[in-house]
Motif scaffolding. Sequence first.
Motif, PDB file in Angstrom:
ATOM      1  N   GLU A 272     -11.201  -5.490  -5.356  1.00  0.00           N
ATOM      2  CA  GLU A 272     -11.227  -5.091  -6.761  1.00  0.00           C
ATOM      3  C   GLU A 272     -10.652  -6.164  -7.681  1.00  0.00           C
ATOM      4  O   GLU A 272     -10.512  -5.938  -8.887  1.00  0.00           O
ATOM      5  CB  GLU A 272     -10.442  -3.786  -6.931  1.00  0.00           C
ATOM      6  CG  GLU A 272     -11.029  -2.612  -6.149  1.00  0.00           C
ATOM      7  CD  GLU A 272     -10.099  -1.411  -6.120  1.00  0.00           C
ATOM      8  OE1 GLU A 272      -9.053  -1.452  -6.813  1.00  0.00           O
ATOM      9  OE2 GLU A 272     -10.410  -0.444  -5.404  1.00  0.00           O
TER      10      GLU A 272
ATOM     11  N   GLU B 168      -8.465  -3.279  -0.629  1.00  0.00           N
ATOM     12  CA  GLU B 168      -8.723  -2.758  -1.979  1.00  0.00           C
ATOM     13  C   GLU B 168      -8.291  -3.758  -3.045  1.00  0.00           C
ATOM     14  O   GLU B 168      -9.016  -4.021  -4.014  1.00  0.00           O
ATOM     15  CB  GLU B 168      -7.977  -1.440  -2.180  1.00  0.00           C
ATOM     16  CG  GLU B 168      -8.343  -0.327  -1.225  1.00  0.00           C
ATOM     17  CD  GLU B 168      -7.401   0.862  -1.323  1.00  0.00           C
ATOM     18  OE1 GLU B 168      -7.807   1.953  -0.892  1.00  0.00           O
ATOM     19  OE2 GLU B 168      -6.274   0.692  -1.836  1.00  0.00           O
TER      20      GLU B 168
ATOM     21  N   TRP C 190       0.815  -1.219   0.000  1.00  0.00           N
ATOM     22  CA  TRP C 190       0.000   0.000   0.000  1.00  0.00           C
ATOM     23  C   TRP C 190       0.846   1.265   0.000  1.00  0.00           C
ATOM     24  O   TRP C 190       0.319   2.357  -0.086  1.00  0.00           O
ATOM     25  CB  TRP C 190      -0.933  -0.006   1.212  1.00  0.00           C
ATOM     26  CG  TRP C 190      -0.208   0.049   2.539  1.00  0.00           C
ATOM     27  CD1 TRP C 190       0.086   1.165   3.277  1.00  0.00           C
ATOM     28  CD2 TRP C 190       0.332  -1.052   3.268  1.00  0.00           C
ATOM     29  NE1 TRP C 190       0.773   0.822   4.420  1.00  0.00           N
ATOM     30  CE2 TRP C 190       0.929  -0.543   4.436  1.00  0.00           C
ATOM     31  CE3 TRP C 190       0.376  -2.435   3.050  1.00  0.00           C
ATOM     32  CZ2 TRP C 190       1.553  -1.352   5.377  1.00  0.00           C
ATOM     33  CZ3 TRP C 190       0.986  -3.237   3.991  1.00  0.00           C
ATOM     34  CH2 TRP C 190       1.567  -2.705   5.140  1.00  0.00           C
TER      35      TRP C 190
ATOM     36  N   GLY D  55      -1.763  -0.710  -3.279  1.00  0.00           N
ATOM     37  CA  GLY D  55      -3.081  -0.589  -2.662  1.00  0.00           C
ATOM     38  C   GLY D  55      -3.130  -1.348  -1.353  1.00  0.00           C
ATOM     39  O   GLY D  55      -2.322  -2.252  -1.106  1.00  0.00           O
TER      40      GLY D  55
END
Length: 336
Positions: free
Chosen positions: A240, A236, A213, A232
């Motif tokens: 996703e 996330e 991240w 990320g």
Amino acid sequence: MEDMYSILDAIRPGMTGGVLATVIRVDGSAYKKEGAAMFFKPDGTRIGLLSAGCLEEDLAARIENGFGRKPETIVYDMRRDDDLSWGTGSGCNGAVHVYVEPVGRRYAAHLLRLKTFLQSGTAVTGIKFPDSGAYLFVTEDGHRFGSYQGEMGFVHYLPVKNGTFFLPVMQEEVYIHHYRPKPRFILFGAGKDAAPLAALAAKTGFSVIVSDWRPGLCSRQNFPDAEELVVGFPSEVFAESRITIAPNDFVMIMTHHFSRDQEILTHVMQTNPRYLGVLGSMKRTKRLLGMEKLPPGIRTPAGLAIAAEGPEEIAVSIIAECIKLKNEPVSEEVLL
């Protein structure tokens, strides 16, 4: 490591004048086994390796003098120790059969097609017919391409091992090589100790994905050999579907952040990858999961027990463990 991964990266559309050399049979012992390959580019550059350096110079000289303009086989017998043999000082004590093929436009196009299938995650079986010089590629989902124009029924009875085999249905010896997509090494965590691990994984034939991240850490500068960088938070990335874990993936968790490791490990455990390693002690990993007994399949502390110290040695121990698992013999069954 598959020499063909590097060789396929060097093939260009319309290429002519290259020569592909493949070890199709080894009698006795040798530094490299069936499937070792070397590509001699038109400019003389070499990619891949056939031996510990015993054969390459002679083969290069032969190619410069016209060897390889048509498919043919040369045998390097290293079982003798006289001055006229290839055994002098090599210590291999084997005979290596090297099959040499010219790479023209048509063959280059077929090799690029092979590369496309592998990159899409599709396994491909390659068959060489040394008697005729023909070749055939058969994908796991049934696509067939190559120069071979004969009867195709034999493809359903191919052994899963690489090597030269006599096929009774063909009454002919053929060389078979099963090309599989690069195994993915998915590394969660982009700290300084992750860089040597990612680099070694890439050098030993893995397709490396690094996720973190922190964009300042998860960068091309820090991971030049990674095929993909995914920036990320774990929530996330998973929500996703920016990273999906497959059964043949190798996963390593080393963010050095307790709650992030906990989140990643909880998710990855449900996907049952081929390898799941967690950096740190077994005690810490038990804390991550809130369990007194860990489920089977979690490697913690990750890596072979070689008393490794420091990022580089730890990287060696982890990749060695992954290679050992990756190279475990497959069962004797029909592939196609």
